[in-house]
Each structure stands twice: as structure tokens, then as C-alpha cells.
Enzyme design. Structure first.
Site, PDB file in Angstrom:
ATOM      1  N   ASN A  14       0.715  -0.944   0.087  1.00  0.00           N
ATOM      2  CA  ASN A  14       0.201   0.601   0.308  1.00  0.00           C
ATOM      3  C   ASN A  14       0.842   1.468  -0.087  1.00  0.00           C
ATOM      4  O   ASN A  14       0.117   2.669   0.230  1.00  0.00           O
ATOM      5  CB  ASN A  14      -0.381  -0.224   1.777  1.00  0.00           C
ATOM      6  CG  ASN A  14      -1.653  -1.023   1.022  1.00  0.00           C
ATOM      7  OD1 ASN A  14      -2.284  -1.397   0.066  1.00  0.00           O
ATOM      8  ND2 ASN A  14      -2.205  -2.145   2.099  1.00  0.00           N
ATOM      9  N   ASN A  77      10.233   0.256   4.993  1.00  0.00           N
ATOM     10  CA  ASN A  77       9.217   0.567   5.026  1.00  0.00           C
ATOM     11  C   ASN A  77       7.993  -0.675   5.182  1.00  0.00           C
ATOM     12  O   ASN A  77       7.866  -0.312   3.779  1.00  0.00           O
ATOM     13  CB  ASN A  77       9.013   2.004   4.737  1.00  0.00           C
ATOM     14  CG  ASN A  77       7.236   2.187   5.524  1.00  0.00           C
ATOM     15  OD1 ASN A  77       6.512   1.270   6.200  1.00  0.00           O
ATOM     16  ND2 ASN A  77       6.895   3.485   5.548  1.00  0.00           N
ATOM     17  N   ALA A  80       1.466  -2.688   6.663  1.00  0.00           N
ATOM     18  CA  ALA A  80       1.379  -3.779   8.152  1.00  0.00           C
ATOM     19  C   ALA A  80       1.974  -4.803   7.537  1.00  0.00           C
ATOM     20  O   ALA A  80       1.808  -5.975   9.062  1.00  0.00           O
ATOM     21  CB  ALA A  80       0.151  -3.845   7.015  1.00  0.00           C
ATOM     22  N   HIS A 103       8.661   4.354   9.097  1.00  0.00           N
ATOM     23  CA  HIS A 103       7.434   4.311   9.314  1.00  0.00           C
ATOM     24  C   HIS A 103       6.561   5.646   9.020  1.00  0.00           C
ATOM     25  O   HIS A 103       7.565   6.924   9.438  1.00  0.00           O
ATOM     26  CB  HIS A 103       6.489   3.712  10.632  1.00  0.00           C
ATOM     27  CG  HIS A 103       6.516   2.013  11.020  1.00  0.00           C
ATOM     28  ND1 HIS A 103       6.373   1.407  10.168  1.00  0.00           N
ATOM     29  CD2 HIS A 103       7.587   1.571  11.481  1.00  0.00           C
ATOM     30  CE1 HIS A 103       6.464   0.425  10.551  1.00  0.00           C
ATOM     31  NE2 HIS A 103       7.411   0.361  11.212  1.00  0.00           N
TER      32      HIS A 103
HETATM   33  C1  DQA Z   1       3.312   2.222   8.077  1.00  0.00           C
HETATM   34  C2  DQA Z   1       2.539   2.282   9.202  1.00  0.00           C
HETATM   35  C3  DQA Z   1       1.640   0.628   9.003  1.00  0.00           C
HETATM   36  O1  DQA Z   1       1.275   0.768   9.743  1.00  0.00           O
HETATM   37  C4  DQA Z   1       1.317   1.054   7.872  1.00  0.00           C
HETATM   38  O2  DQA Z   1       0.113  -0.301   7.964  1.00  0.00           O
HETATM   39  C5  DQA Z   1       1.683   1.513   6.579  1.00  0.00           C
HETATM   40  C6  DQA Z   1       2.674   2.096   7.221  1.00  0.00           C
HETATM   41  C7  DQA Z   1       3.662   3.661   7.757  1.00  0.00           C
HETATM   42  O3  DQA Z   1       4.831   4.042   7.225  1.00  0.00           O
HETATM   43  O4  DQA Z   1       3.200   4.885   8.734  1.00  0.00           O
HETATM   44  O5  DQA Z   1       1.261   0.835   5.716  1.00  0.00           O
HETATM   45  O6  DQA Z   1       3.975   1.295   8.147  1.00  0.00           O
END
Ligand code: DQA
Length: 144
Positions: A14, A77, A80, A103
Site C-alpha cells: 500500500n 518500510n 502493515a 514508518h
Molecule cells: C506505515 C505504518 C503501518 O502501520 C501501516 O500499515 C503502513 C504504513 C507507515 O509508514 O507509517 O502501511 O508503515
């Protein structure tokens, strides 16, 4: 001429949707915008290779390939998968180079399920809440 440090930056599921995805949390820049922003700020001080996948096994495979390559550090990164993936954690444990987990958001201020970070057990450094500066700051930490 001294050879430049080389970094692999892995983005998990994502993160290819940045810009569209919850901009109130992640900002309105796309991943490509953040890549360009990071490269510009780094002023060609190092070599960066960017990889993104939504698939756990592909990320494990890319981490395994690092054992045969001469990168200075991995910036990851895991999205999730940070909260769920023993497979990515196990792959990270194989590496001998520094691992900087980033993150964009400060997950400590978010939902309870984001408080568990399986991948963090293998990470050398964890950086959270820096938004678009996350990747730049992670790489910069290895250039000091
Ligand atoms: C993330 C934080 C995660 O909890 C989330 O699922 C993401 C993005 C961040 O960059 O803040 O996909 O890794």
C-alpha cells in the site's frame, strides 16, 4: 575517487498508494514524489535503489538477494507487514548490514494493533513520524 555507499530502500504493501491513501496521515505526495524529493535532498552523495511490493514473499525474496549484493544498508518500510510478518523478520535476521526500519507515521499514536512491530526485532534503527523525510533521514543517518 572513493566509492559511494549503496542503499536499498524497500517499501511494503500500500505504500505505492501514497498520495491517495489516507493523506491526513501519510501526506499528499505519491511514492514517486517522495523518491524524487529524497534523491534531490541526498545531492548524489550515495546510490539508492528503490523497490516496492505488495507481496510478502516477494519482499522476502528481495531481502534474501541482498546476501549476494554489496549494499551498505537496507532501509525498509514494511507497511502493515511490520505488525504481522514472521517471514520478513526471519529474512531480515539473515542480513549482516544495518537495517533502518522507517514508518512515515508515528504508529505509537495510532491503533493498538500497530503497537506490535515484529520486524523491529531485527532492525538496527527505527524511525517513525518523519513523513516525507523518513527515507532521507534514514539514509543520512548512515552517511554521518
Ligand atoms: C506505515 C505504518 C503501518 O502501520 C501501516 O500499515 C503502513 C504504513 C507507515 O509508514 O507509517 O502501511 O508503515
Amino acid at each position: 575517487m572513493t566509492s559511494q555507499k549503496k542503499f536499498l530502500i524497500i517499501n511494503g504493501p500500500n505504500l505505492n498508494m501514497l498520495g491517495l491513501r489516507q493523506p491526513e496521515i501519510y501526506g499528499d505526495l505519491s511514492l514517486q514524489d517522495i523518491i524524487e524529493y529524497t534523491e534531490k535532498k541526498l545531492l548524489n552523495k550515495c546510490e539508492c535503489h528503490w523497490y516496492q511490493s505488495n507481496i510478502e514473499g516477494e519482499i522476502v525474496g528481495r531481502i534474501q538477494e541482498l546476501t549476494k549484493q554489496d549494499y551498505s544498508a537496507l532501509v525498509i518500510n514494511p507497511g502493515a507487514y511490520s505488525h504481522t510478518s514472521v517471514a520478513i523478520l526471519d529474512a531480515l535476521h539473515i542480513l549482516k548490514i544495518p537495517i533502518i526500519e522507517v514508518h512515515l507515521s508515528n504508529t505509537h499514536r495510532r491503533e493498538e494493533f500497530r503497537q506490535t512491530k515484529l520486524t523491529a526485532k531485527a532492525s538496527t534503527i527505527i524511525m517513525e513520524g518523519l513523513g516525507k523525510n523518513a527515507y532521507f533521514m534514514a539514509i543520512e543517518s548512515q552517511l554521518l
